[in-house]
Motif scaffolding. Structure first.
Motif, short mmCIF file in Angstrom:
data_model
loop_
_atom_site.label_atom_id
_atom_site.label_comp_id
_atom_site.label_asym_id
_atom_site.label_seq_id
_atom_site.Cartn_x
_atom_site.Cartn_y
_atom_site.Cartn_z
N GLU A 349 0.84 -1.21 0.00
CA GLU A 349 0.00 0.00 0.00
C GLU A 349 0.87 1.26 0.00
N TYR A 350 1.96 1.23 0.75
CA TYR A 350 2.87 2.37 0.80
C TYR A 350 3.50 2.61 -0.56
N LEU A 351 3.93 1.53 -1.22
CA LEU A 351 4.53 1.65 -2.55
C LEU A 351 3.54 2.28 -3.52
N THR A 352 2.32 1.79 -3.52
CA THR A 352 1.30 2.34 -4.43
C THR A 352 1.04 3.82 -4.12
N MET A 353 0.96 4.15 -2.85
CA MET A 353 0.73 5.54 -2.46
C MET A 353 1.85 6.44 -2.95
N MET A 354 3.09 6.02 -2.76
CA MET A 354 4.23 6.83 -3.19
C MET A 354 4.32 6.90 -4.71
N GLN A 355 3.98 5.82 -5.39
CA GLN A 355 3.94 5.86 -6.86
C GLN A 355 2.93 6.91 -7.33
N ASN A 356 1.79 6.98 -6.65
CA ASN A 356 0.79 7.98 -7.01
C ASN A 356 1.29 9.39 -6.73
N LYS A 357 1.99 9.57 -5.62
CA LYS A 357 2.54 10.89 -5.30
C LYS A 357 3.55 11.34 -6.34
N LEU A 358 4.26 10.37 -6.92
CA LEU A 358 5.29 10.68 -7.92
C LEU A 358 4.74 10.70 -9.34
N GLY A 359 3.46 10.38 -9.50
CA GLY A 359 2.85 10.42 -10.82
C GLY A 359 3.10 9.20 -11.67
N PHE A 360 3.38 8.06 -11.04
CA PHE A 360 3.62 6.82 -11.77
C PHE A 360 2.31 6.05 -11.88
N GLN A 361 1.66 6.13 -13.01
CA GLN A 361 0.41 5.38 -13.18
C GLN A 361 0.68 3.95 -13.61
N ILE A 362 1.78 3.74 -14.34
CA ILE A 362 2.24 2.39 -14.63
C ILE A 362 3.07 1.95 -13.43
N LYS A 363 2.65 0.90 -12.75
CA LYS A 363 3.33 0.49 -11.52
C LYS A 363 4.46 -0.51 -11.83
N LYS A 364 5.65 -0.21 -11.33
CA LYS A 364 6.80 -1.09 -11.54
C LYS A 364 7.46 -1.39 -10.20
N GLU A 365 7.89 -2.62 -10.03
CA GLU A 365 8.49 -3.02 -8.76
C GLU A 365 9.76 -2.23 -8.46
N GLN A 366 10.50 -1.87 -9.52
CA GLN A 366 11.75 -1.13 -9.30
C GLN A 366 11.53 0.31 -8.87
N ASP A 367 10.26 0.75 -8.85
CA ASP A 367 9.97 2.11 -8.38
C ASP A 367 10.41 2.30 -6.94
N ILE A 368 10.50 1.23 -6.18
CA ILE A 368 10.90 1.34 -4.78
C ILE A 368 12.29 1.96 -4.67
N VAL A 369 13.15 1.71 -5.67
CA VAL A 369 14.51 2.28 -5.65
C VAL A 369 14.44 3.80 -5.81
N VAL A 370 13.60 4.27 -6.72
CA VAL A 370 13.41 5.71 -6.94
C VAL A 370 12.86 6.36 -5.67
N ILE A 371 11.92 5.67 -5.04
CA ILE A 371 11.27 6.20 -3.83
C ILE A 371 12.25 6.26 -2.66
N GLN A 372 12.99 5.18 -2.46
CA GLN A 372 13.94 5.15 -1.34
C GLN A 372 15.04 6.19 -1.50
N SER A 373 15.53 6.34 -2.71
CA SER A 373 16.59 7.33 -2.94
C SER A 373 16.05 8.75 -2.73
N LEU A 374 14.77 8.96 -3.08
CA LEU A 374 14.16 10.28 -2.86
C LEU A 374 14.01 10.57 -1.37
N THR A 375 13.47 9.63 -0.61
CA THR A 375 13.25 9.90 0.82
C THR A 375 14.57 10.14 1.55
N LEU A 376 15.62 9.45 1.13
CA LEU A 376 16.94 9.70 1.72
C LEU A 376 17.44 11.10 1.38
N LEU A 377 17.18 11.53 0.15
CA LEU A 377 17.58 12.89 -0.26
C LEU A 377 16.81 13.95 0.51
N LEU A 378 15.51 13.72 0.67
CA LEU A 378 14.67 14.69 1.37
C LEU A 378 15.13 14.89 2.82
#
Length: 521
Positions: A349-378
């Motif tokens: 659910e968290y992955l889907t929520m963050m994908q939506n926040k980032l504008g990813f309508q096509i869901k990909k498992e590797q999106d978690i890497v983009v999300i984790q690197s973003l939260t670390l940057l923030l």
């Protein structure tokens, strides 16, 4: 003023046989009858037309003397008998025993258009569960609760609602920082509305007392009246109930994380079996994206209820509810299976929520890497969460990393903190983000529109609430009304209130009520 009254809770569940209104231990009862203390000079500050209509009241009813009297506790609505709930709980991870409604009094249940609501006054006087407190509430905490519940509703976060905010006309003594400097403040009363105010701690109470007769009675009542779609019988019924509470609690936490909300006091007595946010005390919204932030001064040392820990605390609390329900099931394995599924389901659910926040309508498992690197940057430099995600929607597929970075740089509290290494990492992230959004089929404008439905532009920042409180304390409610109207449409641009789409001002960084708050109300 006409309400369609029903009193299922008090009709079907056991009452405290004593009506003596003094602090005491209560056994074998779900509630105690108690009358609100009549305020000396009640006055209406604000009322929600939407909530009034939902419970069957007309717009005109809000201006009536009956409305003022009933929802200030000055008079009792016909054929009702107010009561305070009895429950127990774990506070900051420790068993606290009996707690109960110390400053809340349930007026009655109403039904309108086949929906049931419980109406509850907060700050209307002492109850048998007030312990050493007086049962009243002050204006500052009441403004915060009134506005926040409505703000959360319009953000799409499951929550109690606010019907009315009133002054009592009385003064209440409070020590806001618990530092030995008490002062008198204006007393106030909020009417809160929810399907019910049954909590995890309601079940913990009877389990702790080994009162399995009333534990079963409460569980059966709750399922019959609030989960009527559960058709299973026996043990399976209680498991279905627990599974649904687990699922709705999980979804609520995901919504908290989506908008950057930090509850501050996730004790088990502050957890609703409806999976809705209740008990707005020292809450806050993330200003900078700091998972270790807690708004609660009491929690400052251990940060148990910090933003990043909320999913785990919800699971811990669900374990306590499972323990409480265990005597009805007598088998740990199915309960453990439901709890074990929580972590897996939360990650999805968290992955889907963050994908939506980032504008990813096509869901990909590797999106978690983009999300984790973003939260670390923030986390590396102070970055405003709300502004960052809202402005991210303006990035287009054709933008270079430098252009994209310029679109979000207003979210940084101090650009001087961005050294060459951090800047290089941001550019790398935006290069990867550009690759990712170019894989999307939708246009930039469509993605922008979708992102702006999940990334709010306006949230109730603590400094905004404090400014509102300061004005209300002087008898000026214009800012309260302005914020209320703005927060009803948090995803809209609202150019007329653009000034509130801004980072926390420097003066609010360490100001009482703006950075950290106590449970004092």
């Amino acid at each position: 003023m006409k309400l369609q009254i029903q009193n299922k809770f008090t009709t079907e569940l056991p009452a405290d046989p004593s009506e003596i209104n003094e602090p005491r231990q209560v056994k074998q009862a779900c509630y105690s009858y108690v009358l609100p203390k009549k305020p000396s000079n009640p006055s209406l500050i604000h009322a929600s037309v939407d909530v009034a209509n939902a419970i069957g009241l007309s717009d005109e009813a809000l201006l009536s003397r009956d409305f003022l009297n009933v929802f200030s506790g000055n008079s009792i609505y016909p054929e009702t008998k107010p009561y305070a709930l009895c429950y127990a709980g774990h506070q900051f991870g420790n068993w606290a025993g009996q707690l109960g409604d110390g400053r809340a009094i349930n007026l009655t249940e109403v039904i309108h258009e086949n929906k049931e609501y419980t109406l509850q006054l907060k700050g209307a006087g002492p109850t048998p569960y007030s312990r050493t407190a007086d049962g009243f509430a002050v204006l500052r905490s009441s403004v915060r609760e009134y506005l926040c519940a409505e703000a959360m509703h319009y953000l799409g976060v499951p929550t109690t609602r606010s019907l009315s905010l009133m002054l009592s006309g009385d003064q209440v003594l409070r020590d806001v920082l618990y530092n030995g400097n008490p002062a008198y403040e204006k007393g106030a009363i909020v009417c809160r509305v929810a399907p019910s105010f049954i909590r995890f701690g309601s079940f913990e109470l009877f389990a702790s007392q080994k009162d399995y007769v009333n534990l079963k009675l409460l569980a059966d009542f709750t399922i019959k009246n609030h989960f009527p779609h559960i058709k299973e019988e026996g043990v399976e019924k209680y498991l279905a109930f627990f599974k649904e509470v687990t699922q709705t609690t999980l979804k609520m936490i995901v919504e908290w994380q989506r908008v950057g909300f930090v509850h501050g006091v996730m004790n088990t007595d502050n957890m609703s079996i409806h999976g809705i946010t209740i008990d707005y005390g020292p809450y806050g919204w993330l200003e900078d994206y700091n998972p270790s932030w807690t708004p609660n001064t009491t929690d400052n040392q251990h940060k148990r209820y910090r933003f990043g820990n909320q999913p785990e605390i919800a699971l811990w609390n669900l374990y306590q509810l499972a323990n409480a329900l265990y005597p009805l099931i007598n088998d740990a394995k199915p309960l453990e299976a439901i709890l074990e599924a929580y972590s897996t389901n939360y990650e999805k659910e968290y992955l889907t929520m963050m994908q939506n926040k980032l504008g990813f309508q096509i869901k990909k498992e590797q999106d978690i890497v983009v999300i984790q690197s973003l939260t670390l940057l923030l986390e590396r430099v102070e970055t405003d969460m709300t502004i960052f995600f809202r402005n991210l929607s303006n990035v287009t597929k054709a933008d270079s990393a430098a252009t994209a970075f310029d679109l979000i740089k207003d979210a940084f509290y101090n650009e001087k903190d961005l050294d060459e290494t951090i800047l290089a990492d941001w550019y790398t992230w935006f290069e990867n983000y550009s690759i990712r959004i170019n894989e999307e089929i939708v246009s930039d404008s469509e993605r922008n529109e979708q992102m702006n439905t999940v990334n709010p532009k306006y949230v109730l920042r603590n400094y905004m609430a404090q400014l509102c409180i300061d004005e209300a304390d002087k008898g000026d409610y214009s800012l309260l009304k302005e914020l209320y109207e703005m927060l009803k449409n948090p995803y809209d641009e609202q150019p007329n209130v653009q000034k509130w789409f801004a980072k926390r001002p420097d003066w609010a960084r360490d100001k009482v009520g703006c950075s950290m708050l106590s449970c004092s109300s």
